[in-house]
Design a protein around this motif. Structure first.
Motif, mmCIF file in Angstrom:
data_model
loop_
_atom_site.group_PDB
_atom_site.id
_atom_site.type_symbol
_atom_site.label_atom_id
_atom_site.label_comp_id
_atom_site.label_asym_id
_atom_site.label_seq_id
_atom_site.Cartn_x
_atom_site.Cartn_y
_atom_site.Cartn_z
ATOM 1 N N GLY A 145 3.477 -6.805 -12.723
ATOM 2 C CA GLY A 145 2.336 -6.487 -12.487
ATOM 3 C C GLY A 145 2.727 -4.412 -13.126
ATOM 4 O O GLY A 145 1.516 -3.892 -13.567
ATOM 5 N N ALA A 146 3.979 -4.213 -12.741
ATOM 6 C CA ALA A 146 4.138 -2.896 -12.610
ATOM 7 C C ALA A 146 4.057 -2.826 -14.212
ATOM 8 O O ALA A 146 4.715 -3.788 -15.484
ATOM 9 C CB ALA A 146 5.384 -2.618 -12.128
ATOM 10 N N ILE A 205 0.665 -1.087 0.026
ATOM 11 C CA ILE A 205 0.260 -0.055 0.217
ATOM 12 C C ILE A 205 0.438 1.874 -0.032
ATOM 13 O O ILE A 205 1.957 1.166 0.594
ATOM 14 C CB ILE A 205 -1.269 -0.038 0.850
ATOM 15 C CG1 ILE A 205 0.002 -0.383 2.911
ATOM 16 C CG2 ILE A 205 -2.185 -0.791 0.827
ATOM 17 C CD1 ILE A 205 -1.006 0.497 4.089
ATOM 18 N N MET A 206 0.639 2.668 -0.311
ATOM 19 C CA MET A 206 0.734 3.306 0.120
ATOM 20 C C MET A 206 0.084 4.191 -0.438
ATOM 21 O O MET A 206 -1.594 4.769 -0.472
ATOM 22 C CB MET A 206 1.318 4.267 -1.787
ATOM 23 C CG MET A 206 1.803 5.685 -2.189
ATOM 24 S SD MET A 206 2.316 6.157 -3.702
ATOM 25 C CE MET A 206 0.564 6.454 -4.212
ATOM 26 N N PHE A 235 4.845 13.484 -9.048
ATOM 27 C CA PHE A 235 4.798 12.167 -8.853
ATOM 28 C C PHE A 235 3.805 10.778 -9.931
ATOM 29 O O PHE A 235 2.484 12.171 -9.669
ATOM 30 C CB PHE A 235 4.646 12.696 -7.308
ATOM 31 C CG PHE A 235 4.466 11.168 -6.795
ATOM 32 C CD1 PHE A 235 5.626 10.528 -6.936
ATOM 33 C CD2 PHE A 235 3.219 10.403 -6.530
ATOM 34 C CE1 PHE A 235 5.688 8.922 -5.875
ATOM 35 C CE2 PHE A 235 2.890 9.356 -5.665
ATOM 36 C CZ PHE A 235 4.823 8.259 -5.682
ATOM 37 N N LYS A 236 4.221 9.947 -10.141
ATOM 38 C CA LYS A 236 3.597 9.401 -10.077
ATOM 39 C C LYS A 236 3.460 7.516 -9.824
ATOM 40 O O LYS A 236 4.340 7.366 -9.679
ATOM 41 C CB LYS A 236 4.506 8.979 -11.574
ATOM 42 C CG LYS A 236 4.591 10.278 -13.269
ATOM 43 C CD LYS A 236 4.787 10.651 -14.713
ATOM 44 C CE LYS A 236 4.317 10.495 -15.036
ATOM 45 N NZ LYS A 236 5.651 10.402 -16.526
ATOM 46 N N PRO A 237 2.027 7.581 -9.146
ATOM 47 C CA PRO A 237 1.845 6.302 -8.366
ATOM 48 C C PRO A 237 2.469 5.418 -9.789
ATOM 49 O O PRO A 237 2.788 4.055 -8.226
ATOM 50 C CB PRO A 237 0.850 6.637 -8.234
ATOM 51 C CG PRO A 237 0.076 8.023 -8.258
ATOM 52 C CD PRO A 237 0.929 8.204 -9.341
ATOM 53 N N GLU A 238 2.093 5.137 -10.515
ATOM 54 C CA GLU A 238 2.916 3.881 -11.438
ATOM 55 C C GLU A 238 3.844 3.564 -11.180
ATOM 56 O O GLU A 238 4.225 2.590 -11.092
ATOM 57 C CB GLU A 238 2.422 4.392 -12.544
ATOM 58 C CG GLU A 238 0.770 4.804 -13.128
ATOM 59 C CD GLU A 238 0.502 6.685 -13.801
ATOM 60 O OE1 GLU A 238 1.354 7.072 -12.808
ATOM 61 O OE2 GLU A 238 -0.174 6.534 -14.605
ATOM 62 N N GLN A 239 4.873 4.358 -10.683
ATOM 63 C CA GLN A 239 6.458 4.344 -10.527
ATOM 64 C C GLN A 239 6.317 3.388 -9.333
ATOM 65 O O GLN A 239 7.647 2.728 -8.837
ATOM 66 C CB GLN A 239 7.303 5.244 -10.161
ATOM 67 C CG GLN A 239 7.141 6.106 -11.838
ATOM 68 C CD GLN A 239 7.833 7.527 -11.708
ATOM 69 O OE1 GLN A 239 8.327 7.891 -10.191
ATOM 70 N NE2 GLN A 239 8.933 7.746 -12.216
ATOM 71 N N VAL A 241 1.307 1.060 -8.211
ATOM 72 C CA VAL A 241 -0.276 1.786 -8.391
ATOM 73 C C VAL A 241 -0.504 2.189 -9.308
ATOM 74 O O VAL A 241 -0.356 2.933 -10.622
ATOM 75 C CB VAL A 241 0.082 3.364 -7.849
ATOM 76 C CG1 VAL A 241 -1.782 2.954 -7.356
ATOM 77 C CG2 VAL A 241 0.349 3.105 -5.997
ATOM 78 N N GLU A 242 -1.916 1.262 -9.908
ATOM 79 C CA GLU A 242 -2.661 1.069 -11.387
ATOM 80 C C GLU A 242 -3.356 1.836 -11.800
ATOM 81 O O GLU A 242 -4.303 2.452 -10.912
ATOM 82 C CB GLU A 242 -2.265 0.113 -12.264
ATOM 83 C CG GLU A 242 -1.029 -0.844 -11.982
ATOM 84 C CD GLU A 242 -1.560 -2.245 -12.605
ATOM 85 O OE1 GLU A 242 -2.506 -1.989 -13.778
ATOM 86 O OE2 GLU A 242 -0.428 -2.980 -12.814
ATOM 87 N N PRO A 243 -3.118 2.884 -12.811
ATOM 88 C CA PRO A 243 -4.220 3.804 -12.504
ATOM 89 C C PRO A 243 -6.096 2.605 -12.759
ATOM 90 O O PRO A 243 -5.853 1.730 -13.040
ATOM 91 C CB PRO A 243 -4.953 3.767 -14.492
ATOM 92 C CG PRO A 243 -3.367 3.958 -14.754
ATOM 93 C CD PRO A 243 -2.202 3.032 -13.868
ATOM 94 N N LEU A 244 -7.259 3.624 -12.222
ATOM 95 C CA LEU A 244 -8.479 3.223 -11.932
ATOM 96 C C LEU A 244 -8.000 1.713 -10.986
ATOM 97 O O LEU A 244 -8.799 0.778 -11.153
ATOM 98 C CB LEU A 244 -8.871 2.536 -13.393
ATOM 99 C CG LEU A 244 -9.505 3.554 -14.217
ATOM 100 C CD1 LEU A 244 -10.169 3.179 -15.514
ATOM 101 C CD2 LEU A 244 -10.398 4.811 -13.461
ATOM 102 N N SER A 245 -7.263 2.115 -10.079
ATOM 103 C CA SER A 245 -7.152 0.806 -9.271
ATOM 104 C C SER A 245 -7.401 0.636 -8.074
ATOM 105 O O SER A 245 -8.387 2.592 -7.777
ATOM 106 C CB SER A 245 -5.660 0.045 -8.490
ATOM 107 O OG SER A 245 -5.212 1.719 -8.652
ATOM 108 N N LEU A 246 -8.221 0.256 -6.924
ATOM 109 C CA LEU A 246 -9.059 0.782 -5.882
ATOM 110 C C LEU A 246 -8.332 1.105 -5.094
ATOM 111 O O LEU A 246 -7.306 1.111 -4.558
ATOM 112 C CB LEU A 246 -9.217 -0.978 -5.108
ATOM 113 C CG LEU A 246 -10.206 -0.360 -4.265
ATOM 114 C CD1 LEU A 246 -11.656 -1.333 -4.709
ATOM 115 C CD2 LEU A 246 -9.762 -0.963 -2.677
#
Length: 305
Positions: free
Chosen positions: A283-284, A69-70, A145-149, A152-157
């Motif tokens: 999954g990244a 988690i973040m 800041f990009k959470p994908e790095q 955390v993927e787009p439209l994720s919970l």
């Protein structure tokens, strides 16, 4: 300024949405973060919770490796506030956003939402429970800041603890560069579910006591069929995230999940290989094998076994 480390939210106005009971493992996480005072593994700091505030807020990765988690955290036991986002496709007659002019006609992931083929062109701030994460400061020299790095993927919970209740939403939009770099923003419907008419397009919840928990890994994305994207009400959409949300929340602190996966690579169920390079685990997103940890390979732009 609230710095109490206990899970108490006194004097809140009534909310039109009942909300979910906050499970004990999330309560424990909440209290431990408030008691900790500051993040040990700050992924990116220097953000504001609201304009004119101090830039003592940021994205925390203290539990990236163990819980997957973040979350957002401030200094001195603070979390962040709750601002309101009305971007995207608003319902007929609902376009005023309480006269706020700080709106845009689409969300960051509009193309993904439309691509699900569920008859909607974008998220609707009055229906979908979505959270704003990530910052684009490219034009004005602000922080990006990009959470994908970090997986955390787009439209994720995303789980949101607001008041003595919890709701599920999705990461649906990002912060632009038209003002100071901010954190802590949700769709109008989610804000009203938390605090009723105390929040709207012109009024935020200013106390820094909201916990936003973003989950890493591809299994945190509901996808086209894992949520009721064409819902006609907040409750209908939010409830459709229940099964996925409950499973992901069980990752936290050994909260009762049957098998939350290897802590080093929490996005993969079962017993995946360990991962020491956060944001480059199974999954990244990737562009080559060099973007993936260990023996993972880049296949179809995702780190894979």
């Amino acid at each position: 300024m609230k710095t109490s480390a206990t899970f108490l939210f006194a004097g809140l106005l009534a909310s039109p949405a009942l909300g979910r009971q906050v499970p004990q493992n999330v309560r424990d996480l909440y209290n431990s973060i408030r008691a900790q005072k500051s993040c040990n593994n700050e992924l990116k700091g220097g953000f504001y919770s609201q304009e004119g505030d101090s830039k003592n807020f940021g994205y925390c990765g203290d539990h990236l490796s163990d819980y997957g988690i973040m979350y957002l955290q401030g200094k001195n036991g603070q979390l962040v506030n709750m601002d309101i986002d009305c971007d995207g496709a608003l319902g007929e007659g609902d376009g005023s956003c309480d006269s706020s002019t700080d709106t845009q006609g689409q969300t960051t992931f509009q193309g993904d939402v439309e691509g699900y083929g569920k008859g909607i062109k974008d998220l609707n701030a009055y229906i979908h429970s979505f959270v704003v994460l990530g910052n684009d400061g490219s034009k004005n020299g602000y922080i990006t800041f990009k959470p994908e790095q970090y997986g955390v993927e787009p439209l994720s919970l995303v789980a949101v603890v607001c008041g003595d209740k919890m709701f599920y939403g999705v990461w649906g939009d990002t912060n632009g560069d038209d003002g100071p770099p901010l954190v802590g923003e949700v769709s109008d419907s989610l804000g009203r579910a938390c605090y009723g008419d105390a929040v709207n397009g012109n009024q935020a919840h200013d106390d820094n006591d909201i916990l936003y928990i973003a989950f890493t890994g591809s299994d945190a994305v509901p996808g086209a069929n894992g949520a009721k994207w064409n819902a006609d009400s907040f409750s209908s959409f939010e409830s459709s995230l229940g099964s996925l949300g409950d499973r992901l929340v069980s990752r936290i602190g050994g909260g009762g999940g049957s098998n939350p996966g290897n802590p080093g690579n929490p996005g993969n169920p079962g017993n995946p290989p360990s991962c020491s390079w956060q944001g480059h685990c199974l999954g990244a997103k990737c562009s080559s094998d060099d973007d993936c940890d260990g023996d993972l390979q880049c296949k179809s732009h995702k780190c894979s076994q």
